[in-house]
Design a protein around this motif. Structure first.
Motif, mmCIF file in Angstrom:
data_model
loop_
_atom_site.group_PDB
_atom_site.id
_atom_site.type_symbol
_atom_site.label_atom_id
_atom_site.label_comp_id
_atom_site.label_asym_id
_atom_site.label_seq_id
_atom_site.Cartn_x
_atom_site.Cartn_y
_atom_site.Cartn_z
ATOM 1 N N LEU A 217 0.822 -1.273 -0.039
ATOM 2 C CA LEU A 217 0.058 0.111 -0.100
ATOM 3 C C LEU A 217 0.910 1.127 0.107
ATOM 4 O O LEU A 217 0.321 2.139 0.252
ATOM 5 N N GLY A 218 2.078 1.202 0.053
ATOM 6 C CA GLY A 218 2.917 2.345 -0.054
ATOM 7 C C GLY A 218 3.670 2.673 1.310
ATOM 8 O O GLY A 218 3.722 2.267 2.118
ATOM 9 N N MET A 219 4.220 3.874 0.861
ATOM 10 C CA MET A 219 5.062 4.596 2.030
ATOM 11 C C MET A 219 4.535 6.004 1.990
ATOM 12 O O MET A 219 4.723 6.689 0.712
ATOM 13 N N VAL A 220 4.075 6.666 3.120
ATOM 14 C CA VAL A 220 3.480 7.795 2.973
ATOM 15 C C VAL A 220 4.103 8.657 4.285
ATOM 16 O O VAL A 220 4.482 8.025 5.321
ATOM 17 N N ALA A 221 4.355 9.908 4.205
ATOM 18 C CA ALA A 221 4.935 10.834 5.239
ATOM 19 C C ALA A 221 4.295 12.267 5.204
ATOM 20 O O ALA A 221 3.946 12.829 4.233
ATOM 21 N N VAL A 222 4.526 12.617 6.572
ATOM 22 C CA VAL A 222 4.102 14.127 6.575
ATOM 23 C C VAL A 222 5.482 14.902 7.201
ATOM 24 O O VAL A 222 6.387 14.101 7.651
ATOM 25 N N LEU A 223 5.445 16.258 7.007
ATOM 26 C CA LEU A 223 6.614 16.774 7.592
ATOM 27 C C LEU A 223 6.426 17.281 9.043
ATOM 28 O O LEU A 223 5.343 17.590 9.519
ATOM 29 N N GLY A 224 7.635 17.319 9.622
ATOM 30 C CA GLY A 224 7.714 17.832 11.137
ATOM 31 C C GLY A 224 8.440 19.198 11.015
ATOM 32 O O GLY A 224 8.743 19.651 10.038
ATOM 33 N N ASN A 225 8.635 19.687 12.340
ATOM 34 C CA ASN A 225 9.420 20.946 12.297
ATOM 35 C C ASN A 225 10.742 20.943 11.910
ATOM 36 O O ASN A 225 11.324 21.624 11.284
ATOM 37 N N HIS A 226 11.515 19.656 12.012
ATOM 38 C CA HIS A 226 12.905 19.643 11.777
ATOM 39 C C HIS A 226 13.061 19.485 10.181
ATOM 40 O O HIS A 226 14.148 19.932 9.726
ATOM 41 N N GLU A 227 12.268 19.241 9.439
ATOM 42 C CA GLU A 227 12.159 19.238 7.743
ATOM 43 C C GLU A 227 12.474 20.446 7.476
ATOM 44 O O GLU A 227 13.109 20.799 6.623
ATOM 45 N N ALA A 251 -5.171 14.896 1.571
ATOM 46 C CA ALA A 251 -5.898 13.293 1.872
ATOM 47 C C ALA A 251 -5.737 12.623 0.603
ATOM 48 O O ALA A 251 -5.824 12.824 -0.551
ATOM 49 N N THR A 252 -5.688 11.093 0.831
ATOM 50 C CA THR A 252 -5.763 10.264 -0.277
ATOM 51 C C THR A 252 -6.229 8.915 -0.026
ATOM 52 O O THR A 252 -6.105 8.608 1.445
ATOM 53 N N LEU A 253 -6.743 8.303 -0.678
ATOM 54 C CA LEU A 253 -7.370 6.861 -0.406
ATOM 55 C C LEU A 253 -6.194 5.806 -0.822
ATOM 56 O O LEU A 253 -5.389 5.928 -1.609
ATOM 57 N N VAL A 254 -6.158 4.661 0.031
ATOM 58 C CA VAL A 254 -5.018 3.671 0.063
ATOM 59 C C VAL A 254 -5.934 2.351 0.146
ATOM 60 O O VAL A 254 -6.671 2.078 0.953
ATOM 61 N N GLY A 255 -5.657 1.533 -0.884
ATOM 62 C CA GLY A 255 -6.295 0.419 -0.960
ATOM 63 C C GLY A 255 -7.807 0.523 -1.036
ATOM 64 O O GLY A 255 -8.206 1.557 -1.391
ATOM 65 N N GLU A 256 -8.672 -0.574 -0.480
ATOM 66 C CA GLU A 256 -10.149 -0.511 -0.546
ATOM 67 C C GLU A 256 -10.683 0.058 0.577
ATOM 68 O O GLU A 256 -11.869 0.445 0.629
ATOM 69 N N HIS A 257 -9.927 0.084 1.612
ATOM 70 C CA HIS A 257 -10.472 0.545 3.028
ATOM 71 C C HIS A 257 -10.024 1.450 3.750
ATOM 72 O O HIS A 257 -10.554 1.795 4.792
ATOM 73 N N LEU A 258 -8.807 2.004 3.198
ATOM 74 C CA LEU A 258 -8.224 3.235 3.969
ATOM 75 C C LEU A 258 -8.171 4.480 3.422
ATOM 76 O O LEU A 258 -8.303 4.564 2.220
ATOM 77 N N ALA A 259 -8.363 5.525 4.317
ATOM 78 C CA ALA A 259 -8.059 7.026 3.540
ATOM 79 C C ALA A 259 -6.936 7.448 4.691
ATOM 80 O O ALA A 259 -6.907 7.356 6.017
ATOM 81 N N LEU A 260 -5.900 8.284 4.019
ATOM 82 C CA LEU A 260 -4.875 8.909 4.785
ATOM 83 C C LEU A 260 -5.300 10.477 4.662
ATOM 84 O O LEU A 260 -5.175 11.194 3.631
ATOM 85 N N VAL A 261 -4.931 11.133 6.013
ATOM 86 C CA VAL A 261 -5.019 12.760 5.866
ATOM 87 C C VAL A 261 -3.731 12.959 6.420
ATOM 88 O O VAL A 261 -3.611 12.727 7.782
ATOM 89 N N GLY A 262 -2.931 13.796 5.549
ATOM 90 C CA GLY A 262 -1.946 14.137 6.147
ATOM 91 C C GLY A 262 -1.907 16.031 6.626
ATOM 92 O O GLY A 262 -2.314 16.650 5.585
ATOM 93 N N VAL A 263 -1.498 16.213 7.839
ATOM 94 C CA VAL A 263 -1.731 17.575 8.301
ATOM 95 C C VAL A 263 -0.206 18.180 8.107
ATOM 96 O O VAL A 263 0.635 17.587 8.948
ATOM 97 N N ASP A 264 0.194 19.150 7.543
ATOM 98 C CA ASP A 264 1.310 19.994 7.681
ATOM 99 C C ASP A 264 1.941 20.344 8.991
ATOM 100 O O ASP A 264 1.069 21.007 9.844
ATOM 101 N N ASP A 265 2.949 20.627 9.566
ATOM 102 C CA ASP A 265 3.437 21.006 10.786
ATOM 103 C C ASP A 265 3.212 22.509 10.801
ATOM 104 O O ASP A 265 3.563 23.211 9.731
ATOM 105 N N PRO A 266 2.805 23.078 11.949
ATOM 106 C CA PRO A 266 2.758 24.738 12.157
ATOM 107 C C PRO A 266 4.044 25.313 11.905
ATOM 108 O O PRO A 266 3.990 26.417 11.505
ATOM 109 N N ALA A 267 5.149 24.559 11.923
ATOM 110 C CA ALA A 267 6.557 25.298 11.620
ATOM 111 C C ALA A 267 6.478 25.879 10.042
ATOM 112 O O ALA A 267 7.229 26.769 9.936
#
Length: 379
Positions: A217-227, A251-267
């Protein structure tokens, strides 16, 4: 960044003044040799800054040496101050009992004995902490959900967070991490920020190590302050070369049953980025029949979002990394490490972090790799 540097110098400089005063109190003979302890303190205050400057100039070996010595001392100093403050508190309680309650005035530790006890114990904890930091623990959690239909296969999600690849955490640690992840056979790998730390162009082959992973189902990342501190351009390139799909207020759909929502860091705001979509709007746009993973570096829960996600994955606080620093992180982020049950079926998981930041030690906060097995409700 200038304000951060000034605050750092003020706090860290004050800590060294405390240490120097306790040292000279314990060993009065050193008062005539004061330039040596003072010089050491000044050198250690500047070591973290020096390591960054050397890193920017491409002096990787010298930067690594300065970072390892400087940050190891930082951890030792923090432990020493924590123990010596505890000793001062005991002195105060003893004096209060004698003054107000007229209890016998018992002899306590002399300044020299107290210094030896605090510094010796801090040194022992630091040595132990070095081994604890190298002992990656696999935390496993089984989540039963009606969002997966009966008979559906288990979905294994692995979370990494706060790895801080840079001068101290390098290719050796990443290869060990990748080997462990491979053995666990994840369906999805998520990274919840602070994967990089500083300039990482000198860390040869690290992105290729991550590309050895091929979760279905892949590899997904969000950014932190240190990025953002490391440079958003180089951080993005590294994560994308490593095979991660970045979600920045997306937001992105992953596979048949998952949804991923990624929020950027306040930095991001401090570096000129503008939030285009709010978290609640992203969550409202996801179908209710999918298991919603909310990826967010800092363990902050928006009250309006509760009930709109199933599991929020966060990091950032490292569980303090070195006890009792977690008592300070609690002031900003009053949530416990691990699984937190919220209202309306939502949960928050706060990782202790996979690597280390600053001191290459951990105490009562071992690093973790987190496994979530999502399984259908069989009832």
């Amino acid at each position: 960044m200038t304000l951060f540097l000034l605050v750092f110098l003020l706090i860290y400089g004050t800590a060294h003044i405390w240490f120097a005063l306790r040292l000279l109190q314990a060993f009065p003979v050193l008062q005539s040799w004061w330039p040596f302890p003072v010089g050491w303190c000044l050198l250690m205050v500047g070591a973290p800054i020096l390591s960054r400057l050397l890193e920017r100039e491409g002096q990787t070996f010298a930067a690594s040496v300065a970072a390892y010595i400087g940050y190891s001392w930082m951890g030792l100093l923090f432990l020493f101050i924590s123990l010596s403050l505890l000793l001062e508190l005991l002195h105060l309680l003893h004096w209060s009992a004698h003054f107000f309650l007229r209890l016998p005035n018992l002899a306590l530790l002399t300044p020299r004995t107290g210094f030896f006890c605090c510094f010796g114990l801090a040194l022992l904890i630091s040595v132990y902490g070095w081994f604890e930091a190298a002992n990656l623990q696999v935390e496993q959690h089984r989540i039963i959900t009606s969002k997966l239909p009966k008979g559906a296969a288990r979905v294994r999600v692995i979370q990494i967070s706060d790895l801080h690849i840079g001068l101290i955490v390098g290719s050796k640690q990443v290869q060990q991490l990748v080997t462990t992840i491979k053995s666990l056979k994840p369906d999805l790998l998520v990274a919840t920020g602070d994967i990089v730390d500083g300039h990482i162009s000198h860390v040869d082959g690290v992105s290729q190590m991550f590309r050895e992973l091929h979760p279905p189902l892949g590899m997904v990342a969000v950014l932190g302050n240190h990025e953002y501190y490391a440079g958003i351009g180089s951080s993005r390139r590294f994560l994308e070369l490593s095979g991660f799909q970045l979600l920045q207020d997306q937001a992105t759909l992953v596979g048949e049953h998952l949804a991923l929502v990624g929020v950027d860091d306040p930095a991001a705001k401090r570096f000129g980025a503008v939030q285009t979509v709010k978290e609640t709007a992203l969550l409202q746009g996801v179908a209710n029949d999918r298991f919603v993973l909310l990826l967010k570096h800092r363990p902050v829960v928006e009250q309006q979002s509760i009930g709109k996600f199933d599991l929020q994955l966060s990091g950032h606080v490292h569980k303090g990394q070195i006890f009792p620093f977690n008592l300070l992180t609690w002031l900003n982020f009053p949530v416990r490490a691990g699984m937190n049950r919220l209202a309306d079926g939502s949960r928050l998981y706060v990782s202790r972090g996979t690597g280390t930041w600053g001191p290459p030690i951990r105490f009562l906060a071992p690093p973790e790799l987190t496994v979530f097995d999502l399984e259908p409700d069989k009832k």
